[in-house]
Scaffold this motif. Structure first.
Motif, short mmCIF file in Angstrom:
data_model
loop_
_atom_site.label_atom_id
_atom_site.label_comp_id
_atom_site.label_asym_id
_atom_site.label_seq_id
_atom_site.Cartn_x
_atom_site.Cartn_y
_atom_site.Cartn_z
N LEU A 1 0.83 -1.21 0.00
CA LEU A 1 0.00 0.00 0.00
C LEU A 1 0.86 1.26 0.00
O LEU A 1 0.61 2.20 -0.75
CB LEU A 1 -0.94 0.00 1.21
N MET B 1 2.80 1.55 -3.44
CA MET B 1 1.93 1.93 -4.54
C MET B 1 1.44 3.37 -4.37
O MET B 1 1.32 4.11 -5.35
CB MET B 1 0.72 0.98 -4.64
N SER B 2 1.16 3.77 -3.13
CA SER B 2 0.74 5.16 -2.92
C SER B 2 1.85 6.10 -3.35
O SER B 2 1.61 7.10 -4.04
CB SER B 2 0.43 5.43 -1.45
N ILE C 1 4.27 5.56 -5.44
CA ILE C 1 4.43 5.55 -6.90
C ILE C 1 3.36 6.38 -7.55
O ILE C 1 3.63 7.22 -8.41
CB ILE C 1 4.38 4.10 -7.43
N TYR C 2 2.13 6.20 -7.11
CA TYR C 2 1.04 6.95 -7.73
C TYR C 2 1.25 8.45 -7.52
O TYR C 2 1.11 9.24 -8.44
CB TYR C 2 -0.32 6.52 -7.18
N TYR D 1 2.10 9.56 -11.14
CA TYR D 1 0.85 9.68 -11.88
C TYR D 1 0.01 10.90 -11.51
O TYR D 1 -0.62 11.50 -12.35
CB TYR D 1 -0.02 8.44 -11.67
N PHE E 1 -4.00 16.83 -6.79
CA PHE E 1 -4.35 15.65 -6.01
C PHE E 1 -3.23 15.32 -5.02
O PHE E 1 -3.48 14.96 -3.88
CB PHE E 1 -4.60 14.46 -6.93
N LEU F 1 -2.24 11.30 3.87
CA LEU F 1 -1.48 10.10 4.22
C LEU F 1 -0.60 10.37 5.43
O LEU F 1 -0.46 9.52 6.31
CB LEU F 1 -0.59 9.67 3.05
N GLY G 1 -2.42 1.83 -7.84
CA GLY G 1 -1.90 3.01 -7.14
C GLY G 1 -3.01 3.80 -6.49
O GLY G 1 -2.97 4.09 -5.29
N ILE G 2 -4.03 4.11 -7.29
CA ILE G 2 -5.10 4.95 -6.73
C ILE G 2 -5.85 4.17 -5.66
O ILE G 2 -6.28 4.74 -4.64
CB ILE G 2 -6.02 5.48 -7.85
N SER G 3 -5.96 2.84 -5.83
CA SER G 3 -6.69 2.12 -4.78
C SER G 3 -5.88 2.04 -3.50
O SER G 3 -6.46 2.06 -2.42
CB SER G 3 -7.14 0.72 -5.22
N ILE H 1 -4.04 4.38 -2.32
CA ILE H 1 -4.32 5.64 -1.63
C ILE H 1 -5.74 5.63 -1.08
O ILE H 1 -5.99 6.04 0.06
CB ILE H 1 -4.11 6.83 -2.58
#
Lengths: 458, 427, 275
Positions: free
Chosen positions: A247, A250-251, A253-254, A258, A263, A271, B27-29, B31
């Motif tokens: 989690l 990935m957070s 990375i996003y 991205y 945002f 977070l 990724g978005i999930s 977050i």
């Protein structure tokens, strides 16, 4: 005279010293028609320092050692049969004397009455001697320092040297803290390992510290097997990492690759809020909401779940360390040079391909060190497990069962009213030693890896 | 590139873009999951905690009979203080519910009001001695079970044995309700009372004062020490010096040492060796100082590092000494950053619980601490203590205390953000 | 005081591109290209054709927009936030900014070599195989091995690295790293190779090797090179474009540009009156 009054008096002396020193330097310079080497206030600072700081140190030193001196003075005056008591019992006795002297009760017991009056005498004596010593020292050092003042004296350089030493002193507190930690856990642990074999402690599978008290601390070796605690700690930390690493990564990375700036500026602080919530709040949430929820969920799947399952504590702990993983990963991902990503895009790679095949391999050392730090955080986390994990030391890898952890046992052993030197409290320090060493190793590896990583891209 | 290669690439593109989409979704999930957890935590705590800001009061016609109080016509102040107020309350309740029979029911009747009613009545009578031998309509704190019922926490449809309020008690409550003698008001006592074994009387004042004193000690010690350390390491420390390296490694490591270990240090060194008393804000502040120092040092160093070297060079070139340069130019320029770091460190310390359990701040303390050497507890420890209590009314208060704690933390972090935004300089 | 606004060397009107910007049989052709970074315009109305199997050099002083223009040709500017482009850029008569045009496919067709060698944190082998693996160009290990070897040979690197194919690419020298990046690019067999100052971080010997390689590659590929060095442009290119403050001033055969420039600015630049 009590502590606060002395401190206030010293502060007044400090101000006084400043003005005297300043005035004196100006007067001297006029008398001898000689230019001052430094600005007058530096002479003031110098006198202010000498008129209060040495005395203050003596005062603090005295206050720190006073109680142990008085205690030993009382003990030597006690009748023989009392002196031969164990350390614990003497400690209890002294505590009673102190409490008695603070209260207005009339003491019946002859020995105790003597001890109380002796204690009161000593306290009074110590207090008067203390203030005398402190003030004599303050005035003497002030006048000696005043006599040294001359216009050609390099007051600024002296003051700056003092400031520098003061700063070195402050900086050394970090080292002293570490030394303090090491000594406080090592000494107690050594005493503990005199009664309990190290291997029995590390590899024993039976943990029930209560028995040691009942059997008068002899048969303790069998019940201090800490393996179930280590396994429980690892199990919960592992669950936490299984949640937090994907989690968090990935957070990160996003957010770094991205998301739009808008945002990102919303999601990043949110977070980070997860890291700002006190652990006791997580613990309460885990015990009140998450654990029952998971138990009910398990029941609906026909799984038998303990309401203090490792799963609930692990999941909540995992959420708690998401921001650690994500902010550390974010840092290292941003440190990957843009030119490397450009190279990949120019080959016709998509964003996710670039992330998976170029950015993550390049940032891997940093990510690993972040995970190690997160692991160290999970292992040392206390409140969540105290409130949501169990107390029973089960040796199991099943996340659905209740397990206990090192930190839970430390809290259990050290809260409540027991004597300082019982095997139970000592066991807590031995656990603390293990905890400190484990996290120390994790931290050092992680710091080393991240430093190497930074050097690579700088 | 021949047509063939282009075709090969084209063929696989759809699949690759699907992968790309999926990855982005992960990724978005991730977050979303984190934010959802945060929201559910906050909502859950608020929903549980909000009722605690209201408290049920009960209105009783009190017959302040001097005979029941066992007071003569001539009474001293001490007699007035020691008078039998408990009996007065009991009799007044009986008068309101004449039909009550049996020991069990009588006891249950008494338990409609909080134990604090006696003290409330006492204070009232001492302040207004003229009320003796009159009838007064007074509002008292209701007992926690009544409070829970009033907030909808007791389901009438449950079988009697599963309910905290039995059928006959419900009858009384209904009667009181119909006479408008039960009322929910803002719970002032939650903020003005100390801890208590009785949920309806328990407040967080003691814990808040304890936290305040502990934070005061922490701040007074950690700010000067932390900032001096940061200044030394950033501005004065020789490079490649063994001692300096050792200090740096220690600071970085201490930042990641579990907080509970600092509790052991406090127990063994401060309490065991130096004889600092247990359970007091002083020892709490000392331990939290050591724990917060790394945070303050690391953030302050970052703030100092952000001051461009040109400022130092400019001051040095005008003939200022290193110390003067640092204290006149560099430190003021870095101050917003340093203060931000300090606030963040303080916020951490304010929420810390584990090390304080080790040094005895976990004891039940029903008095407001007067100074840094009085036994006390702090807000997070109070939360921990209450969360252990089985009473339903304590769960609600735990959540409310958490809301107060989070409120303080949000204010502190908000301050830090404002400070950073307002004083942030672009060099 | 020096009045920087009034310097006659470069304060000259630029009306439209002079020389011979357009040719027959163009690989790339751009018309009325404007590039903006947020509100700031970086390229003003660039019109130029890039010929097949030729090397075209883009020169000009720092900040003139030559790199920006190059990065438009494979849509690398898409990765920069706030960058937007108007006008037509056509590759083989297809608009590369058309909404159905796929940037991934485009970049596979138009490779790029960067100023600083940027090998991936992988082995030499994996660096070269990267594109082929991404795009699924090799169906098995043997084909991939062959492709890697061929590309390394083509980039003139094979002899030097054949025994260390599985060592990290970052361990090579600067010149070798740059040739590794070229090998990586030609492994996916692009049609055009864009080079953004590929030798500015290299020593003269490595530079000479790369230049030779470029000339060799131009037999098969269309090459556009941005360079800081006029001498390099003269050595390797057939045509040269001169950029100035975001304007495309002059495009012509390299010989003509360096011996008989049409525009005053071009002449001032190549004769070293500013730059």
């Amino acid at each position: 005279m009590n502590f606060g009054v002395i401190i206030t008096a010293l502060l007044v002396l400090l101000l006084l010293g400043y003005f005297i020193g300043r005035k004196r330097s100006v007067t001297l310079s006029k008398e001898r028609s000689q230019k001052l080497h430094s600005l007058p206030q530096y002479y003031g600072y110098l006198i202010a320092f000498w008129s209060s700081v040495p005395a203050l140190f003596i005062l603090l030193f005295w206050a720190a050692l006073e109680s142990s001196f008085i205690t030993s003075a009382i003990v030597t005056q006690l009748p023989m049969h009392l002196q031969q008591l164990s350390v614990d019992e003497i400690g209890l006795f002294i505590n009673e004397i102190i409490n008695l002297s603070n209260s207005a009760l009339i003491v019946e017991d002859e020995v105790k009455r003597q001890a109380v009056s002796r204690y009161n005498e000593l306290i009074e004596f110590s207090a008067s001697i203390k203030s005398a010593v402190v003030f004599i020292l303050a005035f003497v050092s002030m006048f000696v320092a005043l006599s040294f003042i001359k216009p050609e004296m390099k007051a600024r350089n002296l003051v700056e040297r003092l400031i520098r030493w003061a700063m070195i002193g402050c900086a050394s507190i970090a080292v002293l803290t570490t030394i303090g930690i090491i000594f406080s856990v090592i000494f107690e642990s050594i005493i503990f390992f005199k009664t309990v074999n190290v291997f029995d402690f590390l590899f024993g599978t039976h943990w029930s510290p209560q028995e040691a008290i009942r059997e008068d601390q002899i048969g303790g070796s069998g019940s201090f097997g800490a393996l179930p605690l280590f396994v429980g700690t690892l199990l919960i930390s592992f669950i936490a990492l299984v949640i937090a690493v994907p989690l968090g990564l990935m957070s990160a990375i996003y957010l770094s690759e991205y998301s739009s700036p808008g945002f990102r500026s919303f999601a990043k602080p949110v977070l980070e809020m997860l890291a700002g919530i006190p652990t006791v709040v997580y613990g309460f949430f885990a015990a009140l909401t998450v654990a029952p929820f998971i138990r009910d969920l398990g029941e609906s799947l026909n799984l038998s779940l303990s309401s203090e399952s490792a799963l609930a504590a692990g999941i909540v702990m995992g959420v708690m360390i998401i921001p650690f993983v994500s902010s550390l990963s974010d840092d290292v991902i941003s440190a990957v040079p843009q030119s490397m990503c450009d190279g990949s895009y120019a080959m016709g790679a998509t964003k996710s391909e670039t992330i998976k095949q170029v950015i993550i391999p390049a940032a891997l050392p940093g990510i690993v060190s972040g995970v190690l730090l997160a692991a160290s955080r999970a292992i040392g986390e206390t409140m969540i497990v105290v409130m949501a994990a169990g107390l029973s030391a089960n040796l199991t890898f099943n996340p659905l069962e209740a397990v206990t952890t090192v930190t839970v046992q430390m809290v259990t052993l050290l809260t409540g009213d027991q004597e300082f030197d019982s095997a139970k409290t000592l066991a807590a320090f031995a656990l603390g030693l293990g905890l400190f060493l484990t996290t120390l190793v994790l931290n050092i590896i992680s710091l080393y890896v991240v430093r190497k990583y930074r050097e690579q891209y700088e | 590139m021949n047509k063939n290669t282009t075709e090969i690439i084209k063929l696989k593109l759809a699949k690759r873009y699907a992968k790309e989409k999926r990855f982005k979704l992960y990724g978005i999930s991730a977050i979303a999951v984190s934010i959802a957890f945060l929201l559910s935590l906050l909502i859950n705590i608020s929903v549980t905690g909000l009722p605690a800001f209201q408290q049920t009061y009960i209105n009783i016609e009190v017959d302040i009979d001097s005979k029941l109080l066992k007071l003569d016509s001539q009474y001293s102040e001490q007699e007035l203080f020691r008078a039998n107020y408990s009996k007065v309350v009991k009799q007044s309740l009986k008068a309101m519910f004449p039909g009550v029979k049996g020991r069990k029911q009588k006891r249950a009747l008494r338990q409609l009001v909080s134990k604090s009613a006696i003290y409330q009545l006492r204070d009232f009578v001492i302040d207004n001695p003229s009320v003796i031998d009159t009838k007064q309509s007074l509002w008292f704190l209701a007992r926690d079970d009544v409070d829970v019922f009033m907030k909808g926490g007791i389901d009438r449809s449950l079988p009697e044995s599963d309910r905290r309020l039995k059928d006959f008690q419900l009858v009384w409550v209904d009667k009181l309700l119909s006479e408008n003698r039960l009322e929910k008001r803002f719970n002032v006592s939650f903020f003005t009372e100390d801890d208590s074994r009785e949920p309806e009387q328990a407040g967080i004042k003691g814990a808040m004062i304890g936290s305040l004193l502990t934070m005061l000690v922490t701040m007074l010690l950690s700010f000067p020490i932390g900032v001096s350390t940061a200044i030394y390491l950033e501005e004065f420390a020789p490079k490649n010096n063994k001692w300096v390296d050792l200090i740096e490694i220690n600071i970085n490591n201490l930042a990641a040492v579990p907080s509970i270990v600092f509790g052991l240090l406090g127990l063994a060194v401060f309490i065991g060796l130096f004889g600092v008393p247990r359970s007091v804000p002083l020892i709490g502040g000392l331990v939290l100082t050591l724990m917060t120092l790394p945070t303050i040092i690391i953030t302050s160093r970052a703030a100092l590092k952000a001051v461009p070297p040109s400022i130092r060079e400019a001051a040095l070139a005008l003939g200022a000494s290193r110390v003067q340069t640092t204290f006149h130019h560099v430190v003021p320029a870095a101050m917003p950053g340093i203060l931000t770091g300090t606030i963040i460190g303080m916020a951490q310390a304010l929420g810390e619980t584990a090390p304080l359990l080790m040094i005895g701040m976990v004891a039940f303390i029903a008095d407001v601490p007067q100074g840094i050497t009085d036994p006390s507890t702090v807000l997070p420890v109070q939360i921990y203590l209450w969360s252990d209590s089985p009473e339903r009314a304590f769960t609600e208060r735990t959540s409310a205390a958490i809301m107060v704690l989070l409120g303080f933390l949000i204010v502190m972090n908000f301050l830090a953000v404002i400070m950073r935004k307002k004083f942030e300089k672009k060099w | 005081m020096i009045d920087i606004e009034k310097r006659e060397e470069f304060d000259i009107e630029i009306d439209k591109t002079v020389g011979k910007p357009f040719i027959d049989d163009a690989k790339f052709s751009t018309r009325n290209v404007d590039v903006f970074y947020d509100d700031k315009q970086a390229i003003f109305d660039a019109n130029i054709d890039i010929g097949k199997n030729q090397i075209i050099a883009m020169i000009g002083p720092s900040g003139c927009g030559k790199s920006t223009f190059l990065r438009c040709l494979n849509r690398m500017n898409d990765t920069i936030q706030g960058c937007h482009i108007s006008g037509d850029i056509k590759l083989d008569n297809e608009d590369i900014y058309h909404k159905h045009q796929d940037p991934v496919l485009l970049r596979a067709r138009v490779g790029m070599v960067f100023q600083k060698p940027n090998p991936f944190p992988k082995s030499i082998y994996d660096n070269v195989a990267y594109g082929a693996k991404l795009h699924g160009l090799a169906s098995n290990k043997i084909e991939l091995d062959e492709l890697v070897e061929k590309s390394l040979i083509r980039a003139g690197l094979f002899k030097e690295v054949k025994d260390s194919l599985h060592k990290p690419g970052t361990g090579l020298s600067g010149g070798q790293q740059q040739r590794l990046c070229i090998a990586r690019t030609i492994a996916i067999d692009p049609e055009v190779i864009l080079m953004d100052e590929p030798t500015s971080a290299l020593d003269p010997i490595a530079t000479a090797v790369i230049e030779e390689l470029m000339i060799d590659l131009s037999k098969k590929y269309t090459i556009a090179i941005v360079t800081h060095s006029m001498q390099q442009a003269a050595r390797v290119s057939q045509r040269t474009a001169y950029f100035h403050m975001g304007h495309l001033v002059e495009v012509n055969d390299t010989n003509t540009v360096f011996t008989n420039p049409e525009h005053q600015l071009t002449e001032n630049y190549i004769t070293g009156r500013f730059g």
